[in-house]
Design a protein around this motif. Sequence first.
Motif, PDB file in Angstrom:
ATOM      1  N   SER A 175       0.828  -1.200   0.000  1.00 47.29           N
ATOM      2  CA  SER A 175       0.000   0.000   0.000  1.00 47.29           C
ATOM      3  C   SER A 175       0.868   1.259   0.000  1.00 47.29           C
ATOM      4  O   SER A 175       2.021   1.235   0.432  1.00 47.29           O
ATOM      5  CB  SER A 175      -0.912   0.012   1.230  1.00 47.29           C
ATOM      6  OG  SER A 175      -0.137   0.059   2.418  1.00 47.29           O
ATOM      7  N   PRO A 176       0.336   2.387  -0.486  1.00 46.36           N
ATOM      8  CA  PRO A 176       1.105   3.654  -0.445  1.00 46.36           C
ATOM      9  C   PRO A 176       1.533   4.043   0.966  1.00 46.36           C
ATOM     10  O   PRO A 176       2.635   4.553   1.163  1.00 46.36           O
ATOM     11  CB  PRO A 176       0.114   4.666  -1.034  1.00 46.36           C
ATOM     12  CG  PRO A 176      -0.795   3.866  -1.902  1.00 46.36           C
ATOM     13  CD  PRO A 176      -0.944   2.550  -1.203  1.00 46.36           C
ATOM     14  N   PHE A 181      21.837   9.223  -2.664  1.00 53.64           N
ATOM     15  CA  PHE A 181      22.056   7.945  -3.348  1.00 53.64           C
ATOM     16  C   PHE A 181      21.910   6.769  -2.388  1.00 53.64           C
ATOM     17  O   PHE A 181      21.191   5.799  -2.667  1.00 53.64           O
ATOM     18  CB  PHE A 181      23.448   7.929  -3.994  1.00 53.64           C
ATOM     19  CG  PHE A 181      23.828   6.597  -4.575  1.00 53.64           C
ATOM     20  CD1 PHE A 181      23.356   6.208  -5.820  1.00 53.64           C
ATOM     21  CD2 PHE A 181      24.647   5.717  -3.861  1.00 53.64           C
ATOM     22  CE1 PHE A 181      23.698   4.969  -6.352  1.00 53.64           C
ATOM     23  CE2 PHE A 181      24.987   4.479  -4.386  1.00 53.64           C
ATOM     24  CZ  PHE A 181      24.510   4.103  -5.635  1.00 53.64           C
ATOM     25  N   PHE A 182      22.595   6.831  -1.241  1.00 50.35           N
ATOM     26  CA  PHE A 182      22.553   5.704  -0.306  1.00 50.35           C
ATOM     27  C   PHE A 182      21.210   5.604   0.409  1.00 50.35           C
ATOM     28  O   PHE A 182      20.804   4.508   0.813  1.00 50.35           O
ATOM     29  CB  PHE A 182      23.697   5.807   0.695  1.00 50.35           C
ATOM     30  CG  PHE A 182      25.041   5.480   0.117  1.00 50.35           C
ATOM     31  CD1 PHE A 182      25.291   4.216  -0.395  1.00 50.35           C
ATOM     32  CD2 PHE A 182      26.040   6.435   0.057  1.00 50.35           C
ATOM     33  CE1 PHE A 182      26.530   3.901  -0.942  1.00 50.35           C
ATOM     34  CE2 PHE A 182      27.280   6.134  -0.482  1.00 50.35           C
ATOM     35  CZ  PHE A 182      27.528   4.855  -0.991  1.00 50.35           C
ATOM     36  N   LEU A 183      20.513   6.728   0.562  1.00 48.47           N
ATOM     37  CA  LEU A 183      19.156   6.678   1.109  1.00 48.47           C
ATOM     38  C   LEU A 183      18.257   5.866   0.190  1.00 48.47           C
ATOM     39  O   LEU A 183      17.537   4.955   0.631  1.00 48.47           O
ATOM     40  CB  LEU A 183      18.611   8.098   1.272  1.00 48.47           C
ATOM     41  CG  LEU A 183      17.127   8.226   1.622  1.00 48.47           C
ATOM     42  CD1 LEU A 183      16.837   7.611   2.978  1.00 48.47           C
ATOM     43  CD2 LEU A 183      16.679   9.690   1.588  1.00 48.47           C
ATOM     44  N   ILE A 184      18.297   6.177  -1.098  1.00 49.42           N
ATOM     45  CA  ILE A 184      17.477   5.456  -2.075  1.00 49.42           C
ATOM     46  C   ILE A 184      17.927   3.997  -2.182  1.00 49.42           C
ATOM     47  O   ILE A 184      17.106   3.070  -2.233  1.00 49.42           O
ATOM     48  CB  ILE A 184      17.537   6.154  -3.446  1.00 49.42           C
ATOM     49  CG1 ILE A 184      16.925   7.558  -3.341  1.00 49.42           C
ATOM     50  CG2 ILE A 184      16.813   5.342  -4.504  1.00 49.42           C
ATOM     51  CD1 ILE A 184      17.108   8.403  -4.587  1.00 49.42           C
ATOM     52  N   ALA A 185      19.258   3.784  -2.193  1.00 50.11           N
ATOM     53  CA  ALA A 185      19.781   2.425  -2.307  1.00 50.11           C
ATOM     54  C   ALA A 185      19.356   1.569  -1.120  1.00 50.11           C
ATOM     55  O   ALA A 185      19.003   0.395  -1.277  1.00 50.11           O
ATOM     56  CB  ALA A 185      21.307   2.464  -2.410  1.00 50.11           C
ATOM     57  N   TRP A 241      16.023  -3.092   0.899  1.00 51.29           N
ATOM     58  CA  TRP A 241      15.066  -3.815   1.737  1.00 51.29           C
ATOM     59  C   TRP A 241      13.845  -4.252   0.943  1.00 51.29           C
ATOM     60  O   TRP A 241      13.293  -5.330   1.177  1.00 51.29           O
ATOM     61  CB  TRP A 241      14.638  -2.942   2.924  1.00 51.29           C
ATOM     62  CG  TRP A 241      15.641  -2.999   4.029  1.00 51.29           C
ATOM     63  CD1 TRP A 241      16.644  -2.118   4.268  1.00 51.29           C
ATOM     64  CD2 TRP A 241      15.772  -4.021   5.020  1.00 51.29           C
ATOM     65  NE1 TRP A 241      17.386  -2.523   5.350  1.00 51.29           N
ATOM     66  CE2 TRP A 241      16.883  -3.676   5.836  1.00 51.29           C
ATOM     67  CE3 TRP A 241      15.059  -5.189   5.300  1.00 51.29           C
ATOM     68  CZ2 TRP A 241      17.286  -4.462   6.906  1.00 51.29           C
ATOM     69  CZ3 TRP A 241      15.463  -5.954   6.377  1.00 51.29           C
ATOM     70  CH2 TRP A 241      16.562  -5.596   7.156  1.00 51.29           C
ATOM     71  N   GLU A 242      13.404  -3.428  -0.014  1.00 48.30           N
ATOM     72  CA  GLU A 242      12.199  -3.779  -0.760  1.00 48.30           C
ATOM     73  C   GLU A 242      12.464  -4.861  -1.796  1.00 48.30           C
ATOM     74  O   GLU A 242      11.621  -5.732  -2.027  1.00 48.30           O
ATOM     75  CB  GLU A 242      11.621  -2.526  -1.433  1.00 48.30           C
ATOM     76  CG  GLU A 242      11.162  -1.464  -0.448  1.00 48.30           C
ATOM     77  CD  GLU A 242      10.327  -2.020   0.681  1.00 48.30           C
ATOM     78  OE1 GLU A 242       9.398  -2.819   0.419  1.00 48.30           O
ATOM     79  OE2 GLU A 242      10.606  -1.695   1.852  1.00 48.30           O
ATOM     80  N   VAL A 243      13.638  -4.832  -2.443  1.00 48.75           N
ATOM     81  CA  VAL A 243      13.967  -5.855  -3.443  1.00 48.75           C
ATOM     82  C   VAL A 243      14.170  -7.207  -2.782  1.00 48.75           C
ATOM     83  O   VAL A 243      13.650  -8.237  -3.225  1.00 48.75           O
ATOM     84  CB  VAL A 243      15.219  -5.449  -4.243  1.00 48.75           C
ATOM     85  CG1 VAL A 243      15.736  -6.630  -5.077  1.00 48.75           C
ATOM     86  CG2 VAL A 243      14.905  -4.272  -5.155  1.00 48.75           C
ATOM     87  N   PHE A 244      14.933  -7.197  -1.674  1.00 50.81           N
ATOM     88  CA  PHE A 244      15.235  -8.456  -1.006  1.00 50.81           C
ATOM     89  C   PHE A 244      14.193  -8.826   0.052  1.00 50.81           C
ATOM     90  O   PHE A 244      14.306  -9.874   0.685  1.00 50.81           O
ATOM     91  CB  PHE A 244      16.624  -8.385  -0.359  1.00 50.81           C
ATOM     92  CG  PHE A 244      17.737  -8.311  -1.357  1.00 50.81           C
ATOM     93  CD1 PHE A 244      18.048  -9.408  -2.154  1.00 50.81           C
ATOM     94  CD2 PHE A 244      18.472  -7.152  -1.512  1.00 50.81           C
ATOM     95  CE1 PHE A 244      19.077  -9.344  -3.075  1.00 50.81           C
ATOM     96  CE2 PHE A 244      19.501  -7.079  -2.428  1.00 50.81           C
ATOM     97  CZ  PHE A 244      19.814  -8.179  -3.213  1.00 50.81           C
ATOM     98  N   LYS A 245      13.208  -7.923   0.229  1.00 51.51           N
ATOM     99  CA  LYS A 245      12.112  -8.173   1.175  1.00 51.51           C
ATOM    100  C   LYS A 245      12.648  -8.531   2.555  1.00 51.51           C
ATOM    101  O   LYS A 245      12.467  -9.641   3.064  1.00 51.51           O
ATOM    102  CB  LYS A 245      11.179  -9.275   0.654  1.00 51.51           C
ATOM    103  CG  LYS A 245      10.416  -8.879  -0.594  1.00 51.51           C
ATOM    104  CD  LYS A 245       9.534  -7.667  -0.349  1.00 51.51           C
ATOM    105  CE  LYS A 245       8.770  -7.245  -1.591  1.00 51.51           C
ATOM    106  NZ  LYS A 245       8.013  -6.008  -1.398  1.00 51.51           N
ATOM    107  N   ALA A 275       9.707   4.710   3.975  1.00 51.11           N
ATOM    108  CA  ALA A 275      10.597   5.812   3.591  1.00 51.11           C
ATOM    109  C   ALA A 275      10.981   6.635   4.811  1.00 51.11           C
ATOM    110  O   ALA A 275      12.152   7.026   4.975  1.00 51.11           O
ATOM    111  CB  ALA A 275       9.921   6.686   2.538  1.00 51.11           C
ATOM    112  N   VAL A 276      10.020   6.902   5.697  1.00 49.64           N
ATOM    113  CA  VAL A 276      10.319   7.633   6.938  1.00 49.64           C
ATOM    114  C   VAL A 276      11.336   6.859   7.764  1.00 49.64           C
ATOM    115  O   VAL A 276      12.318   7.418   8.277  1.00 49.64           O
ATOM    116  CB  VAL A 276       9.028   7.874   7.746  1.00 49.64           C
ATOM    117  CG1 VAL A 276       9.359   8.425   9.131  1.00 49.64           C
ATOM    118  CG2 VAL A 276       8.110   8.830   7.003  1.00 49.64           C
TER     119      VAL A 276
END
Length: 335
Positions: A20-21, A213-217, A222-226, A28-29
């Motif tokens: 969900s959004p 960059f590292f914030l986004i990475a 965490w989201e890619v590797f769940k 992100a927070v």
Amino acid sequence: MFSWSNRYPISIPIEALASSPSFYFLRAVEQVVVFSIPAFIFVSGYFAAFLAGRHTSKFNFKQTFTRIRGLLIPYLIWSIFFLGLGLVEGKSFSPGRILTNLLIGSTTPAYYYVPLIIQLYLIAPLLIFAARKNWKVLLIVTGLIQVFIHLPVTLSLWGFQGELIQSLPQIPKWIFITRVFWFSAGIVAGLHLSKFKPSLQRMNTVFGLASIFFLIAGFIEWEVFKGPLQSRETIIDGFYQIAILLFFLSLGDQIKLPFNKTFNFLSAKSFGIYLAHVPVMEIFARGIYLFTPWILPNHLLFFALIFIAGLGIPLLGMQIIFSTKLRPIYGYLFG
């Protein structure tokens, strides 16, 4: 979002919650503020260097123990208060369990920070001596320790499951070595910042871009590797923390940040807020769970209410105590 979903007025599948959004906003927070504990510890190391002085080999133990006492007394009062809440709920604690909770800060998940920072203050003379002798070696050694501590979580998250990975220790976060790099970095900054401040200022833009960059990475990692919902820091998080601290150190002396007065006001009360927000947020959240469960699936509303309560109620309580005849106990409660 997940453990209290049984109280939602309507049934929402876990898969829908996790995509969900509001979930991504809250993640992100969480990712943005992952630098906060290293920043606190960095500032504490800077303060320890200030106590030692830049041009003396002596460490002011009297002021250090005064600082430790100022941390310890409020911590014990709030920890005992939290244990009392547990007794009211019908929980029971053996004397050994109570002592352990107080020693390692496990009365709540947040209170581990106080035993941790006290340990770091106690070894500060050794770290200050090392920073004076060779600050580069100190940062390299403590930095490698930090990498080693983050390594099991990072490799496990990336899918490495060998026996060697499983054998790597998960060191409890209340033990000083889990954060010794940040304290050492603060000491080095306190002793030597003036020497490399001009070089840092020339790289301000680089540090700012690296932080983004590292914030986004870290978020993508965490989201890619769940990763698990209860996250632990990875090596990428460590790079983000370093980049953002270097960014703030590289700011020009004349630059004023937005809301500077507000942040100065809050920073002076940060330890009191830290101690008081835990029971306030828990009691407030449980009240919503019991009496207004319709708020729970409105995640951002719930987030906003908890944030306002967790910050506003401690500040209000601190102001009341400071402004009344209770003022003599203010330092014992809030440091």
